[in-house]
Design a protein around this motif. Sequence first.
Motif, PDB file in Angstrom:
ATOM      1  N   LEU A   1      34.034  42.925  40.103  1.00 33.53           N
ATOM      2  CA  LEU A   1      34.358  43.818  38.994  1.00 33.53           C
ATOM      3  C   LEU A   1      34.823  42.928  37.849  1.00 33.53           C
ATOM      4  N   ASN A   2      33.941  42.781  36.848  1.00 30.82           N
ATOM      5  CA  ASN A   2      34.148  41.817  35.766  1.00 30.82           C
ATOM      6  C   ASN A   2      34.369  40.439  36.397  1.00 30.82           C
ATOM      7  N   GLU A   3      35.494  39.794  36.177  1.00 30.14           N
ATOM      8  CA  GLU A   3      35.723  38.437  36.696  1.00 30.14           C
ATOM      9  C   GLU A   3      36.478  38.424  38.025  1.00 30.14           C
ATOM     10  N   GLU A   4      36.757  39.593  38.574  1.00 28.98           N
ATOM     11  CA  GLU A   4      37.555  39.705  39.794  1.00 28.98           C
ATOM     12  C   GLU A   4      36.660  40.007  40.997  1.00 28.98           C
ATOM     13  N   THR A   5      37.007  39.458  42.167  1.00 31.65           N
ATOM     14  CA  THR A   5      36.311  39.767  43.411  1.00 31.65           C
ATOM     15  C   THR A   5      37.297  40.468  44.336  1.00 31.65           C
ATOM     16  N   LEU A   6      36.889  41.628  44.850  1.00 33.05           N
ATOM     17  CA  LEU A   6      37.753  42.459  45.690  1.00 33.05           C
ATOM     18  C   LEU A   6      37.067  42.739  47.015  1.00 33.05           C
TER      19      LEU A   6
ATOM     20  N   ALA B   1      31.936  48.019  32.516  1.00 30.55           N
ATOM     21  CA  ALA B   1      32.459  46.964  33.388  1.00 30.55           C
ATOM     22  C   ALA B   1      31.309  46.368  34.198  1.00 30.55           C
ATOM     23  N   LYS B   2      31.189  45.048  34.200  1.00 32.44           N
ATOM     24  CA  LYS B   2      30.174  44.394  35.028  1.00 32.44           C
ATOM     25  C   LYS B   2      30.604  44.529  36.483  1.00 32.44           C
ATOM     26  N   HIS B   3      29.661  44.938  37.340  1.00 35.26           N
ATOM     27  CA  HIS B   3      29.997  45.161  38.737  1.00 35.26           C
ATOM     28  C   HIS B   3      28.817  44.874  39.655  1.00 35.26           C
ATOM     29  N   ARG B   4      29.172  44.504  40.888  1.00 36.84           N
ATOM     30  CA  ARG B   4      28.167  44.224  41.925  1.00 36.84           C
ATOM     31  C   ARG B   4      28.774  44.608  43.271  1.00 36.84           C
ATOM     32  N   LEU B   5      27.947  45.141  44.153  1.00 36.99           N
ATOM     33  CA  LEU B   5      28.338  45.514  45.508  1.00 36.99           C
ATOM     34  C   LEU B   5      27.601  44.591  46.471  1.00 36.99           C
ATOM     35  N   GLN B   6      28.342  44.027  47.424  1.00 37.70           N
ATOM     36  CA  GLN B   6      27.745  43.077  48.367  1.00 37.70           C
ATOM     37  C   GLN B   6      28.286  43.339  49.764  1.00 37.70           C
ATOM     38  N   ASN B   7      27.452  43.106  50.768  1.00 36.96           N
ATOM     39  CA  ASN B   7      27.852  43.237  52.167  1.00 36.96           C
ATOM     40  C   ASN B   7      27.796  41.859  52.816  1.00 36.96           C
TER      41      ASN B   7
END
Length: 102
Positions: free
Chosen positions: A45-50, A64-70
């Motif tokens: 989420l933007n520059e943060e990884t959660l 907001a720039k976002h990506r979902l990863q498994n």
Amino acid sequence: IIHMESNVGTIKKIQVKPGGCLSLQYHHHRCEHWLVIAGTATIQLNEETLTLHAGDSIDIPIKAKHRLQNNGSEPLIIVETQIGDYLGEDDIVRVGDVYDRS
């Protein structure tokens, strides 16, 4: 992806296979809310990884720039709720895509 639509929003069930990820993207007209149903989600989420687990949720603001990863070994299942004044798929702006879509 299974989805239901109304004039207010869209709800989708998204499954990501182990090792899979979605494009890094943002939207001009909608925000999203993700609820993890199963598996472990790695979210940029933007520059943060959660990291989110089953029962956790997150709000993705408009633009907001976002990506979902498994990164796990089990399927990742989330419910995505999209809310905004325009919900068309052409509102997706891909910044980085492993599938080379524009």
